[in-house]
Design a protein around this motif. Structure first.
Motif, PDB file in Angstrom:
ATOM      1  N   ALA A   1      30.445   8.951 -47.798  1.00  0.00           N
ATOM      2  CA  ALA A   1      29.021   8.634 -47.869  1.00  0.00           C
ATOM      3  C   ALA A   1      28.235   9.503 -46.898  1.00  0.00           C
ATOM      4  N   VAL A   2      27.036   9.904 -47.326  1.00  0.00           N
ATOM      5  CA  VAL A   2      26.144  10.680 -46.484  1.00  0.00           C
ATOM      6  C   VAL A   2      25.158   9.732 -45.824  1.00  0.00           C
ATOM      7  N   ILE A   3      25.039   9.821 -44.503  1.00  0.00           N
ATOM      8  CA  ILE A   3      24.100   8.991 -43.758  1.00  0.00           C
ATOM      9  C   ILE A   3      22.754   9.718 -43.692  1.00  0.00           C
ATOM     10  N   HIS A   4      21.740   9.126 -44.274  1.00  0.00           N
ATOM     11  CA  HIS A   4      20.408   9.740 -44.285  1.00  0.00           C
ATOM     12  C   HIS A   4      19.630   9.314 -43.040  1.00  0.00           C
ATOM     13  N   ARG A   5      19.016  10.291 -42.383  1.00  0.00           N
ATOM     14  CA  ARG A   5      18.124  10.013 -41.256  1.00  0.00           C
ATOM     15  C   ARG A   5      16.713   9.882 -41.811  1.00  0.00           C
ATOM     16  N   THR A   6      16.292   8.651 -42.066  1.00  0.00           N
ATOM     17  CA  THR A   6      15.003   8.453 -42.729  1.00  0.00           C
ATOM     18  C   THR A   6      14.455   7.081 -42.382  1.00  0.00           C
ATOM     19  N   THR A   7      13.383   6.704 -43.041  1.00  0.00           N
ATOM     20  CA  THR A   7      12.722   5.427 -42.765  1.00  0.00           C
ATOM     21  C   THR A   7      13.128   4.372 -43.785  1.00  0.00           C
ATOM     22  N   LEU A   8      13.075   3.125 -43.337  1.00  0.00           N
ATOM     23  CA  LEU A   8      13.288   1.970 -44.200  1.00  0.00           C
ATOM     24  C   LEU A   8      12.139   0.996 -43.978  1.00  0.00           C
ATOM     25  N   LYS A   9      11.524   0.551 -45.058  1.00  0.00           N
ATOM     26  CA  LYS A   9      10.408  -0.410 -44.964  1.00  0.00           C
ATOM     27  C   LYS A   9      10.643  -1.527 -45.965  1.00  0.00           C
ATOM     28  N   PRO A  10      10.844  -2.761 -45.493  1.00  0.00           N
ATOM     29  CA  PRO A  10      11.072  -3.146 -44.101  1.00  0.00           C
ATOM     30  C   PRO A  10      12.429  -2.649 -43.620  1.00  0.00           C
ATOM     31  N   THR A  11      12.686  -2.772 -42.332  1.00  0.00           N
ATOM     32  CA  THR A  11      13.975  -2.369 -41.794  1.00  0.00           C
ATOM     33  C   THR A  11      15.039  -3.419 -42.130  1.00  0.00           C
ATOM     34  N   LYS A  12      16.286  -3.040 -41.942  1.00  0.00           N
ATOM     35  CA  LYS A  12      17.377  -3.982 -42.175  1.00  0.00           C
ATOM     36  C   LYS A  12      17.247  -5.208 -41.267  1.00  0.00           C
ATOM     37  N   LEU A  13      16.912  -4.983 -40.016  1.00  0.00           N
ATOM     38  CA  LEU A  13      16.802  -6.110 -39.086  1.00  0.00           C
ATOM     39  C   LEU A  13      15.638  -7.019 -39.459  1.00  0.00           C
ATOM     40  N   GLU A  14      14.575  -6.451 -39.985  1.00  0.00           N
ATOM     41  CA  GLU A  14      13.458  -7.285 -40.430  1.00  0.00           C
ATOM     42  C   GLU A  14      13.870  -8.160 -41.611  1.00  0.00           C
ATOM     43  N   LEU A  15      14.658  -7.612 -42.523  1.00  0.00           N
ATOM     44  CA  LEU A  15      15.180  -8.427 -43.615  1.00  0.00           C
ATOM     45  C   LEU A  15      16.080  -9.545 -43.085  1.00  0.00           C
ATOM     46  N   LEU A  16      16.950  -9.197 -42.148  1.00  0.00           N
ATOM     47  CA  LEU A  16      17.903 -10.181 -41.622  1.00  0.00           C
ATOM     48  C   LEU A  16      17.210 -11.275 -40.824  1.00  0.00           C
ATOM     49  N   ALA A  17      16.093 -10.962 -40.196  1.00  0.00           N
ATOM     50  CA  ALA A  17      15.384 -11.973 -39.396  1.00  0.00           C
ATOM     51  C   ALA A  17      14.929 -13.144 -40.254  1.00  0.00           C
ATOM     52  N   SER A  18      14.641 -12.875 -41.532  1.00  0.00           N
ATOM     53  CA  SER A  18      14.266 -13.953 -42.441  1.00  0.00           C
ATOM     54  C   SER A  18      15.478 -14.610 -43.093  1.00  0.00           C
TER      55      SER A  18
END
Length: 221
Positions: free
Chosen positions: A2-19
């Motif tokens: 797998a290739v790890i992309h250096r980019t943005t996520l909206k919302p972030t993974k942690l924001e999803l997990l917080a809910s």
């Protein structure tokens, strides 16, 4: 690989997990919002190159003491049929576009690769570096042949998640991570036929290790 992309996520993974985390029966936090940091984990490769597979360790500092949770996540470019109940959320990936993030215990691609890891057929990969094995992930298996693929039926309880396998064995995911002592590696419980252990960062700057997954010869409950 797998290739790890250096980019943005909206919302972030942690924001999803917080809910999502407070809705789980094994979540130990209080009534307030989780205070999450990404503390470690590893990845596995999808042989077809379509599904992202991550075993994240997220630490929640909202309680009296920080608590580390194991969160297997699968990332897909389209919804997974029949898995609406396992959807953690959707996000916009700066390179790949819209992604559907699932509780990976309900995703047959993730569970198949997890069994392959337990059996020693694949190797854990670094969480944030492309084409790099994660040497901190340990595994063992002493049984016969494990299923290559199956349709997972995961059940959450107060301690973790159980996955019954077609051969009658049970895969147990330890959602609340209990660190081993500094001078001893994580040891599978008596009777277990396989395990996966990993490491993560703790708030004092050290590294902790614990059992992530254990395999048992029969039902655990």
């Amino acid at each position: 690989m797998a290739v790890i992309h250096r980019t943005t996520l909206k919302p972030t993974k942690l924001e999803l997990l917080a809910s999502w985390l407070p809705t789980r029966p094994w979540y130990e936090g209080g009534p307030g919002e989780p205070e999450l940091t990404k503390a470690g984990g590893f990845r596995l490769d999808d042989p077809e190159g379509e599904v992202g597979i991550e075993f994240m360790v997220a630490t929640d500092a909202s309680g009296a003491v920080p608590t580390a949770y194991l969160v297997p996540l699968s990332y897909r470019g389209a919804p997974l049929d029949g898995a609406e109940h396992a959807l953690v959320g959707t996000m916009e990936h700066g390179v790949l576009g819209k992604r559907w993030a699932y509780d990976g215990c309900h995703d047959p691609v993730l569970t198949a690769q997890l069994l392959a890891l337990v059996a020693g057929r694949v190797q854990a990969q670094a969480q944030s570096i492309s084409d790099t094995p994660d040497r901190e992930v340990a595994r063992s298996y002493t049984g016969g042949g494990l299923p290559v693929a199956f349709v997972p039926t995961a059940t959450d309880d107060q301690d973790g998640t159980e996955l019954p396998l077609p051969d009658g064995t049970t895969l147990r995911l330890h959602r609340v991570l209990r660190p081993a002592t500094p001078d001893a590696p994580p040891v599978p419980p008596e009777g277990a036929t396989g395990h996966v252990a990993g490491a993560w960062d703790v708030p004092d700057g050290s590294r902790a290790r614990a059992l992530f997954v254990t395999l048992h010869p029969g039902p655990r409950s």
